[in-house]
Design a protein around this motif. Structure first.
Motif: not given
Length: 357
Positions: A39-56
């Motif tokens: 769950x820890x790694x999955x949560x970190x990946x989810x935050x990273x995906x959200x940040x990537x989409x926002x930056x684009x």
């Protein structure tokens, strides 16, 4: 007129490619972590995906701009380094993820966010035509007016061994324009110092309040008028504020160069404001230089050795200074002063030397 295709969109393409690779890797990390129940790694990946989409989304307008031409060799090298670094980083991220370490996802977040930002910054820099910009800078440098004081003037004066140097153009102008038969005149001399040598480069004789054969008087405001005119035109002729100073100059027609009792008293008043004050006396009727002009120290003694020094100022810049001084009097509605600044003709080619007489 035909429309040229945008053939220099490589930074945009690289930014999109890098972002896509990291996005897919981070998405894979999210899926693998979910499958393994991390769950820890999955949560970190989810935050990273959200940040990537926002930056684009934020950088999308910049990514649609036109890019300027770049060096192809630099493009190939940058592209290779980006691919190599991306591959190594993804391998490291996947290894951490397989070991159930949350850092595996977080490793991909900084480059994922930075890639479109870097593309946007490169786009901003690349959208400015550098060659044209530097061309404008060079053009401005070519158009920059020459400096008043010639290049290396300080070094030349220090090597001359003189205590006082008279700019040759100024002294020739004084010989031509000062009347040896007239009444006394008082004014403001323009000087500059290099080590222990003082350069007299010009003088301004304003209209006199009163004048006779043995005395003269002019308003004290004339000193500030001259100083302000110098400060105003200074940036245009390469003069740093404080480089050119002013001092008192007056004439002794057919009387010789010396300080009278009144001159000594006046000098003491000036010296209270400027400890380095050096009054100047001119008797243009004399032929020998030490008898025609004298610069006096604090003890009232004439400072020696003294001689003329040609080529210390640029004639074109001197003309600009002359115009600024004349304009200061014209704006004030007063009569034009006598301005001694030397010939405004183009200077002779070659290096000039200090002349002893």
């Amino acid at each position: 007129m035909s429309v040229q295709p945008d053939s220099h969109a490589w930074p945009r393409a690289v930014g999109i490619l890098v972002w896509s690779v990291y996005f897919l890797a981070l998405a894979a990390t999210f899926l693998v972590a979910g499958y393994r129940g991390d769950r820890g790694t999955q949560q970190a990946a989810a935050w990273g995906l959200a940040a990537a989409v926002a930056v684009v989304v934020i950088g999308l307008p910049a990514l649609t701009a036109t890019w300027t031409q770049v060096d192809p060799a630099g493009l190939r090298l940058a592209y290779l380094l980006v691919l190599l670094g991306s591959t190594l980083l993804i391998i490291m991220s996947m290894s951490l993820t397989m070991a159930r370490h949350p850092a595996g996802a977080w490793v991909l977040v900084p480059p994922l966010v930075a890639s479109p930002v870097a593309g946007w910054l490169m786009n901003r820099a690349g959208s400015r035509p550098r060659r044209r910009r530097w061309g404008r800078v060079k053009e401005r440098l070519r158009r920059r007016p020459p400096a008043l004081l010639s290049t290396g003037w300080e070094h030349r004066l220090e090597r001359s061994g003189l205590a006082v140097a008279l700019e040759a153009g100024f002294w020739a102008d004084a010989r031509r324009n000062l009347d040896p038969e007239s009444h006394e005149q008082g004014g403001v001399a323009l000087i500059a110092r290099a080590g222990t040598t003082m350069l007299v480069l010009g003088a301004v004789f304003p209209p006199q309040r009163r004048a006779n054969a043995v005395a003269c008087e002019f308003p004290a405001a004339e000193v500030d008028r001259v100083r302000q005119a110098i400060n105003t035109v200074g940036p245009d002729i390469g003069v740093v504020r404080g480089t050119i100073k002013v001092t008192w100059v007056h004439t002794h027609p057919r009387l010789g160069v010396f300080l009278s009792g009144t001159d000594v008293a006046t000098s003491q008043m000036w010296r209270g404001l400027d400890p380095d004050f050096t009054p100047i006396v001119i008797d243009i009727s004399r032929d020998a230089l030490p008898e025609a002009i004298g610069v006096f120290d604090g003890d009232g003694r004439q400072i020696q050795p003294m001689s003329t020094a040609p080529g210390m100022i640029h004639p074109g810049a001197a003309a600009r200074l002359r115009a600024a001084l004349a304009a200061a009097y014209d704006d004030a509605g007063t009569a034009a002063p006598v301005i001694l600044l030397g010939d405004i003709a183009e200077p002779a080619r070659g290096r000039s030397h200090v002349h002893r007489r």
